[in-house]
Design an enzyme around this catalytic site. Structure first.
Site, PDB file in Angstrom:
ATOM      1  CE  LYS A 147     -19.625  41.495  -4.814  1.00 25.76           C
ATOM      2  NZ  LYS A 147     -19.631  42.728  -5.566  1.00 25.76           N
TER       3      LYS A 147
ATOM      4  CD  GLU B 111     -27.500  40.321  -2.219  1.00 21.63           C
ATOM      5  OE1 GLU B 111     -26.980  40.824  -1.204  1.00 21.63           O
ATOM      6  OE2 GLU B 111     -27.427  40.856  -3.330  1.00 21.63           O
TER       7      GLU B 111
ATOM      8  NE  ARG C  47     -13.201  48.757  -9.868  1.00 21.96           N
ATOM      9  CZ  ARG C  47     -14.151  48.724 -10.792  1.00 21.96           C
ATOM     10  NH1 ARG C  47     -14.188  49.658 -11.731  1.00 21.96           N
ATOM     11  NH2 ARG C  47     -15.076  47.795 -10.793  1.00 21.96           N
TER      12      ARG C  47
HETATM   13  P1  ADP Z   1     -17.155  48.857 -13.709  1.00 26.25           P
HETATM   14  O1  ADP Z   1     -17.411  48.244 -12.358  1.00 26.25           O
HETATM   15  O2  ADP Z   1     -16.038  49.815 -13.763  1.00 26.25           O
HETATM   16  O3  ADP Z   1     -18.386  49.315 -14.335  1.00 26.25           O
HETATM   17  P2  ADP Z   1     -16.516  46.226 -14.473  1.00 26.25           P
HETATM   18  O4  ADP Z   1     -17.398  45.671 -13.414  1.00 26.25           O
HETATM   19  O5  ADP Z   1     -16.629  45.673 -15.852  1.00 26.25           O
HETATM   20  O6  ADP Z   1     -16.684  47.753 -14.663  1.00 26.25           O
HETATM   21  O7  ADP Z   1     -15.028  46.074 -13.931  1.00 26.25           O
HETATM   22  C1  ADP Z   1     -13.953  46.799 -14.478  1.00 26.25           C
HETATM   23  C2  ADP Z   1     -12.805  45.906 -14.759  1.00 26.25           C
HETATM   24  O8  ADP Z   1     -12.302  45.327 -13.583  1.00 26.25           O
HETATM   25  C3  ADP Z   1     -13.132  44.765 -15.667  1.00 26.25           C
HETATM   26  O9  ADP Z   1     -11.994  44.568 -16.449  1.00 26.25           O
HETATM   27  C4  ADP Z   1     -13.375  43.617 -14.717  1.00 26.25           C
HETATM   28  O10 ADP Z   1     -13.109  42.409 -15.376  1.00 26.25           O
HETATM   29  C5  ADP Z   1     -12.366  43.924 -13.653  1.00 26.25           C
HETATM   30  N1  ADP Z   1     -12.716  43.500 -12.293  1.00 26.25           N
HETATM   31  C6  ADP Z   1     -13.501  44.154 -11.426  1.00 26.25           C
HETATM   32  N2  ADP Z   1     -13.525  43.544 -10.231  1.00 26.25           N
HETATM   33  C7  ADP Z   1     -12.748  42.457 -10.350  1.00 26.25           C
HETATM   34  C8  ADP Z   1     -12.348  41.420  -9.452  1.00 26.25           C
HETATM   35  N3  ADP Z   1     -12.745  41.372  -8.188  1.00 26.25           N
HETATM   36  N4  ADP Z   1     -11.534  40.463  -9.929  1.00 26.25           N
HETATM   37  C9  ADP Z   1     -11.106  40.506 -11.190  1.00 26.25           C
HETATM   38  N5  ADP Z   1     -11.419  41.469 -12.070  1.00 26.25           N
HETATM   39  C10 ADP Z   1     -12.228  42.429 -11.662  1.00 26.25           C
HETATM   40  P1  ADP Z   2     -19.801  42.872  -9.103  1.00 26.45           P
HETATM   41  O1  ADP Z   2     -18.832  43.138  -8.003  1.00 26.45           O
HETATM   42  O2  ADP Z   2     -19.512  41.636  -9.827  1.00 26.45           O
HETATM   43  O3  ADP Z   2     -19.993  44.075  -9.968  1.00 26.45           O
HETATM   44  P2  ADP Z   2     -22.450  43.460  -8.011  1.00 26.45           P
HETATM   45  O4  ADP Z   2     -22.893  43.168  -6.627  1.00 26.45           O
HETATM   46  O5  ADP Z   2     -22.193  44.870  -8.355  1.00 26.45           O
HETATM   47  O6  ADP Z   2     -21.191  42.572  -8.335  1.00 26.45           O
HETATM   48  O7  ADP Z   2     -23.557  42.875  -8.995  1.00 26.45           O
HETATM   49  C1  ADP Z   2     -23.382  42.855 -10.401  1.00 26.45           C
HETATM   50  C2  ADP Z   2     -24.740  42.721 -11.078  1.00 26.45           C
HETATM   51  O8  ADP Z   2     -25.418  41.543 -10.640  1.00 26.45           O
HETATM   52  C3  ADP Z   2     -25.717  43.835 -10.767  1.00 26.45           C
HETATM   53  O9  ADP Z   2     -25.542  44.946 -11.608  1.00 26.45           O
HETATM   54  C4  ADP Z   2     -27.052  43.156 -11.002  1.00 26.45           C
HETATM   55  O10 ADP Z   2     -27.356  43.095 -12.361  1.00 26.45           O
HETATM   56  C5  ADP Z   2     -26.803  41.758 -10.507  1.00 26.45           C
HETATM   57  N1  ADP Z   2     -27.211  41.591  -9.090  1.00 26.45           N
HETATM   58  C6  ADP Z   2     -26.429  41.654  -7.992  1.00 26.45           C
HETATM   59  N2  ADP Z   2     -27.137  41.451  -6.860  1.00 26.45           N
HETATM   60  C7  ADP Z   2     -28.412  41.255  -7.244  1.00 26.45           C
HETATM   61  C8  ADP Z   2     -29.643  40.974  -6.547  1.00 26.45           C
HETATM   62  N3  ADP Z   2     -29.679  40.840  -5.227  1.00 26.45           N
HETATM   63  N4  ADP Z   2     -30.771  40.830  -7.280  1.00 26.45           N
HETATM   64  C9  ADP Z   2     -30.748  40.943  -8.624  1.00 26.45           C
HETATM   65  N5  ADP Z   2     -29.636  41.186  -9.327  1.00 26.45           N
HETATM   66  C10 ADP Z   2     -28.470  41.343  -8.664  1.00 26.45           C
END
Ligand code: ADP
Ligand code: ADP
Ligand code: MG
Length: 483
Positions: free
Chosen positions: A124, A208, A302
């Site tokens: 990230k 952030e 992915r």
């Molecule tokens: P999407 O990003 O496809 O909308 P999710 O955020 O729920 O859906 O992630 C998809 C799948 O991958 C879930 O089973 C989640 O638990 C798994 N996953 C995603 N990133 C990671 C990670 N860095 N480590 C472990 N599991 C992950």
């Molecule tokens: P992951 O890899 O776990 O999916 P993301 O960066 O995509 O992580 O963030 C997952 C969720 O967390 C976002 O969909 C949002 O709801 C929340 N989030 C992440 N960053 C922020 C932010 N700076 N402010 C508010 N909500 C956030």
């Protein structure tokens, strides 16, 4: 002019995953004339995806570490079985650049983007720097790991509270902590770092700004290996618990008819994908503030869980395209204008979890029947006898409904939820039903704070409609008997 789909050579494709996505990939392989090879583990010899595969290989072991998270074992099996390409699905090894690199070194195609794109987007901090360099707006805060708590406090005071501590290697909604004050940052910094180190093998953190009541809006990207990069419009995934999505829809009700914002968002996503020479399917995630300004969150290199809603509004098959892209076959997409959208699609994640606490609830499926309205798609791994273990993702299916407008899609989803009968297993279906009739959600007026603010879980009715369930079962039985 008629646009034709070019023919491809038949290949042996192994699916290094389980659950609904393994079935989805196997079907796409078969459709293209490839040979899908499925893997089964000690505790899932009857996994649903195996019925869509043409060959089956035993992946010995039961735990994830011994099986789907074991790159050496999967490589060995692939070589023994003359596999030409591997589709990793989502989760597991799908964003593991080392695994992708090892496959390529062994002459096996990884069905995903180039390894460099996976590497830079998997972090990230690196991806945020790249976005900044490409002129893509990012959330105010750092784009390098913050080394000490003092530095974290200084930055937080600078950008203003609340802030978010975020693991550079996090995923699946884990590795994030909101902090309201300097004291909060001091109290949490070390702990979040430690937890992230344990979970992701990397304790680096970003600081952030926590955007208040934001919307989660993401853009589907698809690219080939010849430099053609397309977008497939946006999805909105603001209904979340623990930073994880539960309901997704396309198009975004928040963007609505604001075509200027939509175009700006989609073009920004393409710009970022171009900056990393992206190929394959991928998703650029953004957070959108109340004034519709948007900030890059991360790129998932992915296929995503919620890809079906994009398929429903565009009529394209993203898994098919992903396979074609990786194998160097033609996508058959002449231009961005070729990709159009109609109607509205919504997806509900059906999870084996308590509908009120939203915590995983492993268990045994003792009965399973469906009775869906027209316009429904159910991508799932359900069968009578399925045992959902704590080892696996609690998501057992994705219910997808399409309608000409949002109201119709919602109406169909209510009917589809009523027509989904899962006996034995506790699921979030009662919570989904509650959300689907809740006023704010129906108005499209919701943010990522929806579950916390509106608390639909407090109104959940968990009574199981035995009458309806057995009426459906009786109908099925009658059909079997030819009555
Ligand atoms: P999407 O990003 O496809 O909308 P999710 O955020 O729920 O859906 O992630 C998809 C799948 O991958 C879930 O089973 C989640 O638990 C798994 N996953 C995603 N990133 C990671 C990670 N860095 N480590 C472990 N599991 C992950
Ligand atoms: P992951 O890899 O776990 O999916 P993301 O960066 O995509 O992580 O963030 C997952 C969720 O967390 C976002 O969909 C949002 O709801 C929340 N989030 C992440 N960053 C922020 C932010 N700076 N402010 C508010 N909500 C956030
Ligand atoms: Mg994300």
């Amino acid at each position: 002019m008629m646009i034709r789909q070019p023919q491809n050579e038949s290949r042996r494709i192994m699916i290094a995953n389980r659950g609904e996505i393994a079935s989805r990939v196997a079907k796409a392989c078969r459709e293209l004339g490839h040979t899908p090879i499925g893997l089964w583990t000690d505790n899932e010899p009857e996994a649903t995806h195996l019925q869509f595969c043409d060959e089956w290989v035993h992946l010995e072991g039961a735990s994830n570490a011994e099986t789907y998270l074991n790159p050496e074992k999967i490589l060995k099996i692939a070589k023994e079985n003359n596999v030409h390409a591997i589709h990793p699905g989502y989760g597991f090894l799908s964003e593991n650049a080392d695994f992708a690199r090892t496959l390529e070194a062994n002459g096996i195609t990884f069905i995903g983007p180039n390894t460099e794109a996976i590497r830079v987007m998997g972090d990230k901090a690196i991806s945020k720097r790249l976005a900044n360099e490409a002129g893509v707006p990012t959330v105010p805060g750092t784009d390098t790991a913050v080394p000490t708590v003092e530095e974290a406090v200084r930055i937080s005071n600078d950008i203003g509270y609340p802030v978010l501590l975020k693991a550079v290697a996090g995923g699946g909604g884990r590795g994030m902590r909101a902090c309201e004050s300097e004291a909060d940052v001091r109290a949490n910094f070390e702990a979040v770092g430690r937890e992230s180190l344990a979970a992701f093998n990397n304790g680096d953190l970003l600081v952030e700004k926590l955007i208040l009541n934001p919307r989660h809006v993401e853009v589907q990207i698809l690219a080939d290996k010849k430099g053609n990069i397309f977008h497939f419009f946006e999805r909105e995934c603001s209904v979340q618990r623990r930073h994880q999505k539960i309901i997704e829809e396309a198009p975004s009700p928040f963007i609505g008819n604001d075509e200027a914002v939509r175009q700006d968002l989609c073009e920004t996503a393409v710009k970022l994908a171009k900056a990393v020479d992206y190929d394959s399917a991928g998703t650029v995630e953004f957070i959108m503030a109340e004034d519709k300004s948007f900030y890059f969150l991360e790129m998932n290199t992915r296929i995503q869980v919620e890809h079906p809603i994009t398929e429903e509004i565009t009529g394209m098959d993203l898994i098919v395209c992903m396979i074609q892209s990786a194998l160097g076959d033609e996508l058959g997409i002449p231009s961005q204008e070729f990709i159009t959208r109609t109607g509205h699609a919504i997806e509900c994640r059906i999870c084996a979890e308590d509908p009120i606490t939203m915590l995983p609830a492993p268990g045994l499926v003792t009965g399973f029947e469906t009775n869906f309205p027209q316009g429904t798609r159910f991508d799932h791994c359900m069968y009578k006898g399925l045992e959902v273990t704590p080892d696996f993702d609690p998501m057992v299916g994705k219910l997808v409904c399409k309608g000409i407008v949002r109201d119709v899609a919602l109406r169909k989803m209510r009917a589809a939820l009523d027509g989904l009968f899962i006996e034995g297993l506790k699921t979030n279906k009662p919570l989904l039903k509650e959300i689907l009739k809740e006023e704010k959600f129906c108005e499209g007026d919701y943010s990522t704070s929806y579950i916390k603010e509106i608390a639909p879980q407090d109104k959940v009715d968990t009574s199981f409609n035995h009458h309806r369930f057995y009426t459906v079962l009786a109908g099925v039985e009658a059909r079997r008997m030819g009555i």
